[in-house]
Design a protein around this motif. Structure first.
Motif, PDB file in Angstrom:
ATOM      1  N   ASN A  79       0.813  -1.230   0.000  1.00 16.35           N
ATOM      2  CA  ASN A  79       0.000   0.000   0.000  1.00 16.35           C
ATOM      3  C   ASN A  79       0.840   1.271   0.000  1.00 16.35           C
ATOM      4  O   ASN A  79       0.440   2.295   0.549  1.00 16.35           O
ATOM      5  CB  ASN A  79      -0.979   0.019   1.175  1.00 16.35           C
ATOM      6  N   PHE A  80       2.009   1.220  -0.631  1.00  8.29           N
ATOM      7  CA  PHE A  80       2.815   2.430  -0.757  1.00  8.29           C
ATOM      8  C   PHE A  80       2.098   3.475  -1.610  1.00  8.29           C
ATOM      9  O   PHE A  80       2.335   4.671  -1.472  1.00  8.29           O
ATOM     10  CB  PHE A  80       4.178   2.119  -1.371  1.00  8.29           C
ATOM     11  N   GLY A  81       1.219   3.023  -2.495  1.00  7.66           N
ATOM     12  CA  GLY A  81       0.454   3.937  -3.342  1.00  7.66           C
ATOM     13  C   GLY A  81      -0.367   4.933  -2.541  1.00  7.66           C
ATOM     14  O   GLY A  81      -0.602   6.052  -2.990  1.00  7.66           O
ATOM     15  N   MET A  82      -0.779   4.537  -1.353  1.00  3.11           N
ATOM     16  CA  MET A  82      -1.535   5.463  -0.498  1.00  3.11           C
ATOM     17  C   MET A  82      -0.654   6.641  -0.082  1.00  3.11           C
ATOM     18  O   MET A  82      -1.127   7.773  -0.014  1.00  3.11           O
ATOM     19  CB  MET A  82      -2.062   4.733   0.745  1.00  3.11           C
ATOM     20  N   GLU A  83       0.620   6.368   0.187  1.00  2.00           N
ATOM     21  CA  GLU A  83       1.550   7.443   0.521  1.00  2.00           C
ATOM     22  C   GLU A  83       1.856   8.292  -0.708  1.00  2.00           C
ATOM     23  O   GLU A  83       1.925   9.511  -0.643  1.00  2.00           O
ATOM     24  CB  GLU A  83       2.850   6.877   1.096  1.00  2.00           C
ATOM     25  N   VAL A  84       2.045   7.633  -1.840  1.00  5.86           N
ATOM     26  CA  VAL A  84       2.366   8.341  -3.084  1.00  5.86           C
ATOM     27  C   VAL A  84       1.207   9.238  -3.497  1.00  5.86           C
ATOM     28  O   VAL A  84       1.406  10.369  -3.945  1.00  5.86           O
ATOM     29  CB  VAL A  84       2.717   7.336  -4.212  1.00  5.86           C
ATOM     30  N   ARG A  85      -0.003   8.751  -3.334  1.00  6.09           N
ATOM     31  CA  ARG A  85      -1.185   9.527  -3.734  1.00  6.09           C
ATOM     32  C   ARG A  85      -1.230  10.878  -3.027  1.00  6.09           C
ATOM     33  O   ARG A  85      -1.671  11.872  -3.593  1.00  6.09           O
ATOM     34  CB  ARG A  85      -2.451   8.734  -3.427  1.00  6.09           C
ATOM     35  N   SER A  86      -0.748  10.921  -1.787  1.00  4.09           N
ATOM     36  CA  SER A  86      -0.787  12.179  -1.030  1.00  4.09           C
ATOM     37  C   SER A  86       0.158  13.232  -1.612  1.00  4.09           C
ATOM     38  O   SER A  86       0.089  14.403  -1.237  1.00  4.09           O
ATOM     39  CB  SER A  86      -0.444  11.925   0.433  1.00  4.09           C
ATOM     40  N   LEU A  87       1.036  12.849  -2.537  1.00  7.31           N
ATOM     41  CA  LEU A  87       1.972  13.795  -3.152  1.00  7.31           C
ATOM     42  C   LEU A  87       1.346  14.585  -4.300  1.00  7.31           C
ATOM     43  O   LEU A  87       1.969  15.484  -4.835  1.00  7.31           O
ATOM     44  CB  LEU A  87       3.203  13.051  -3.680  1.00  7.31           C
ATOM     45  N   PHE A  88       0.128  14.221  -4.683  1.00 12.87           N
ATOM     46  CA  PHE A  88      -0.546  14.858  -5.824  1.00 12.87           C
ATOM     47  C   PHE A  88      -1.791  15.588  -5.354  1.00 12.87           C
ATOM     48  O   PHE A  88      -2.500  15.120  -4.462  1.00 12.87           O
ATOM     49  CB  PHE A  88      -0.908  13.797  -6.875  1.00 12.87           C
ATOM     50  N   ARG A  89      -2.052  16.726  -6.003  1.00 15.00           N
ATOM     51  CA  ARG A  89      -3.207  17.524  -5.588  1.00 15.00           C
ATOM     52  C   ARG A  89      -4.517  16.954  -6.090  1.00 15.00           C
ATOM     53  O   ARG A  89      -5.532  17.082  -5.435  1.00 15.00           O
ATOM     54  CB  ARG A  89      -3.050  18.969  -6.068  1.00 15.00           C
ATOM     55  N   THR A  90      -4.495  16.311  -7.260  1.00 22.23           N
ATOM     56  CA  THR A  90      -5.739  15.791  -7.825  1.00 22.23           C
ATOM     57  C   THR A  90      -5.574  14.340  -8.254  1.00 22.23           C
ATOM     58  O   THR A  90      -4.450  13.863  -8.492  1.00 22.23           O
ATOM     59  CB  THR A  90      -6.181  16.615  -9.060  1.00 22.23           C
TER      60      THR A  90
END
Length: 131
Positions: A107-118
């Motif tokens: 679930n690293f994608g959950m952390e990565v997702r927070s790096l993008f505004r949309t």
């Protein structure tokens, strides 16, 4: 290793080569590991993402096969480093394998997702090489 990264890990017993006797692979130390703290943080630099994973574990020596005294601070430090190296290698292998499979079981994608505004920005980034 998966449960460790997901924060669902409680405890496990593993066997690690005795670091005081590296020339004798028959000597191992049984260790019980318990989770103490988990910290996952993602950073983005251009098209690259770096994920910092810090897992703090508590350990007890369950069954050393040698007569090594792990209450000695020097031996304890060697043992802690050996356990840390062993777990790091296991995690690195699991993460590398998941990258080869273009999967995200950690679930690293959950952390990565927070790096993008949309959401469209995140999708455009193509995490895991998927579009």
């Amino acid at each position: 290793t998966l449960l460790m990264v997901l924060g669902r890990f409680v405890r496990i017993q593993i066997s690690v080569p005795d670091p005081v006797l590296p020339d004798h692979p028959e000597y191992t130390m049984g260790v019980e590991l318990r989770k103490s703290r988990l910290n996952v943080r993602a950073r983005r630099q251009g098209d690259q993402v770096e994920i910092d994973l810090n897992i703090t574990l508590q350990s007890d020596y369950v069954s050393p096969k040698s007569q090594t005294d792990y209450s000695d601070p020097r031996n304890r430090r060697l043992a802690e480093n050996a356990i840390s190296d062993h777990m790091k290698r296991a995690l690195d292998r699991a993460i590398l394998r998941s990258q080869e499979m273009k999967a995200d079981p950690f679930n690293f994608g959950m952390e990565v997702r927070s790096l993008f505004r949309t959401w469209p920005e995140y999708q455009q980034f193509a995490w895991l090489g998927l579009r």
